[in-house]
Design a protein around this motif. Structure first.
Motif, PDB file in Angstrom:
ATOM      1  N   THR A 168       0.851  -1.412   0.099  1.00  0.00           N
ATOM      2  CA  THR A 168       0.165  -0.112   0.196  1.00  0.00           C
ATOM      3  C   THR A 168       0.918   1.241  -0.088  1.00  0.00           C
ATOM      4  N   THR A 194       0.878   3.881  -2.952  1.00  0.00           N
ATOM      5  CA  THR A 194       0.398   5.253  -2.845  1.00  0.00           C
ATOM      6  C   THR A 194       1.734   6.112  -3.375  1.00  0.00           C
ATOM      7  N   ALA A 242      -0.955  12.416  -1.501  1.00  0.00           N
ATOM      8  CA  ALA A 242      -1.093  11.226  -0.430  1.00  0.00           C
ATOM      9  C   ALA A 242      -2.079  11.532   0.636  1.00  0.00           C
ATOM     10  N   LEU A 246      -5.774  10.184  -0.027  1.00  0.00           N
ATOM     11  CA  LEU A 246      -5.645   8.709  -0.827  1.00  0.00           C
ATOM     12  C   LEU A 246      -5.679   7.655   0.020  1.00  0.00           C
ATOM     13  N   VAL A 285      -5.926   3.210  -0.116  1.00  0.00           N
ATOM     14  CA  VAL A 285      -5.736   2.175  -0.710  1.00  0.00           C
ATOM     15  C   VAL A 285      -6.662   0.960   0.106  1.00  0.00           C
ATOM     16  N   TRP A 339      -6.375  -1.577   4.620  1.00  0.00           N
ATOM     17  CA  TRP A 339      -6.914  -0.381   4.371  1.00  0.00           C
ATOM     18  C   TRP A 339      -5.750   0.719   4.641  1.00  0.00           C
ATOM     19  N   ALA A 340      -5.389   1.428   3.820  1.00  0.00           N
ATOM     20  CA  ALA A 340      -4.303   2.547   4.032  1.00  0.00           C
ATOM     21  C   ALA A 340      -4.724   3.666   3.689  1.00  0.00           C
ATOM     22  N   ARG A 341      -4.423   4.831   4.325  1.00  0.00           N
ATOM     23  CA  ARG A 341      -4.526   6.119   4.250  1.00  0.00           C
ATOM     24  C   ARG A 341      -3.245   6.805   4.191  1.00  0.00           C
ATOM     25  N   ALA A 342      -2.975   7.794   3.117  1.00  0.00           N
ATOM     26  CA  ALA A 342      -1.659   8.474   2.829  1.00  0.00           C
ATOM     27  C   ALA A 342      -0.467   7.233   2.935  1.00  0.00           C
ATOM     28  N   GLY A 343      -0.557   6.387   2.649  1.00  0.00           N
ATOM     29  CA  GLY A 343       0.307   5.336   2.491  1.00  0.00           C
ATOM     30  C   GLY A 343       0.667   4.430   3.608  1.00  0.00           C
ATOM     31  N   LEU A 368      -0.906   1.997   6.473  1.00  0.00           N
ATOM     32  CA  LEU A 368      -1.690   0.963   6.924  1.00  0.00           C
ATOM     33  C   LEU A 368      -2.584   1.345   8.385  1.00  0.00           C
ATOM     34  N   SER A 369      -3.926   1.054   8.138  1.00  0.00           N
ATOM     35  CA  SER A 369      -4.703   1.648   9.398  1.00  0.00           C
ATOM     36  C   SER A 369      -4.353   0.763  10.514  1.00  0.00           C
TER      37      SER A 369
END
Lengths: 64, 64, 64, 64, 64, 64
Positions: free
Chosen positions: B21, B25, B36, B39, B41, F51-55, F57-58
């Protein structure tokens, strides 16, 4: 080349999935001129509580 | 802003998902001019019996 | 085998799409152990009026 | 109940889409026990420059 | 954080899309405890010839 | 007719899902002129590690 995503309730047997994905692939080849080779069919299964119709969660429906 | 959905077989480790991920990104930022910050994923994992290629369910393939 | 769907605004050049899909594919091969051969990346492009963030349609945002 | 999303290149005729969605629906009814009534099939069409396979944009492929 | 994808026929006005995405976002905040900030709503529009119900292409339906 | 797909973290209660899908359906009817009858809302739930945000992983985020 195509990618087909089937969204449906969980609960189908392996044999049903085998026949279903084969038939969908054949439909793509016959009617859309697709080549089977790179054609993918993916099944996303949903629990009854994750699908609503007409605003009613399937877990609350009497007709299922 | 973009949303990237990765459909693949289940079985990757946490470390693989972390690296994957992050790399996706970075590809979006570098090549698509995305920021980013917003964004996302998401990874949708499929069992072998829920994915067919060329009309053959992955659970029935010999080469996997 | 995987299928990657990129949802983003319209407007990227052909050269950007070429570099983006190549980089995403390489990320999948390197970090998820995917084989490039059957790996598809599809780009779904959206007009500004078809995407909202935080409840605000992108066509109404001042910071884009 | 199911929802089927077909991702493929643009360019099929109306007649092909008519036959394709009919056949896919019949496959769902016959093999997955779905009721046709609430079953939807949607076609998402992609330009060659919005789909890559094996990291190569379809617009750059010689074999298409 | 969530991503909501609305698949529907083309033809809604900008004003309808503005109100719709706002209302869907509010529903997510109120009922799913989502934060509006990173919440995206995307609208995928389909021509009548790209959507079938009960095996009948929408372009062929009399009741639309 | 529309199909709405909600991608979010797992963990919502049945009661939240019931209220959420009802409210989203009402938003579609009120603002997009949709008929509730054939309208489906599906919830795809994701684990934090998918799920990742801004690269990021949550599962690695401190603010969740």
């Amino acid at each position: 080349m195509p990618f087909i995503e089937i969204h449906m309730f969980e609960g189908r047997t392996l044999e049903q999935k085998r026949a279903l994905t084969k038939a969908v692939t054949e439909a793509m080849v016959e009617h859309a001129g697709a080549k089977a080779e790179g054609l993918h069919v993916a099944i996303s299964e949903y629990a009854l509580e994750n699908w609503a119709r007409a605003g009613v969660l399937s877990v609350d429906r009497k007709d299922l």
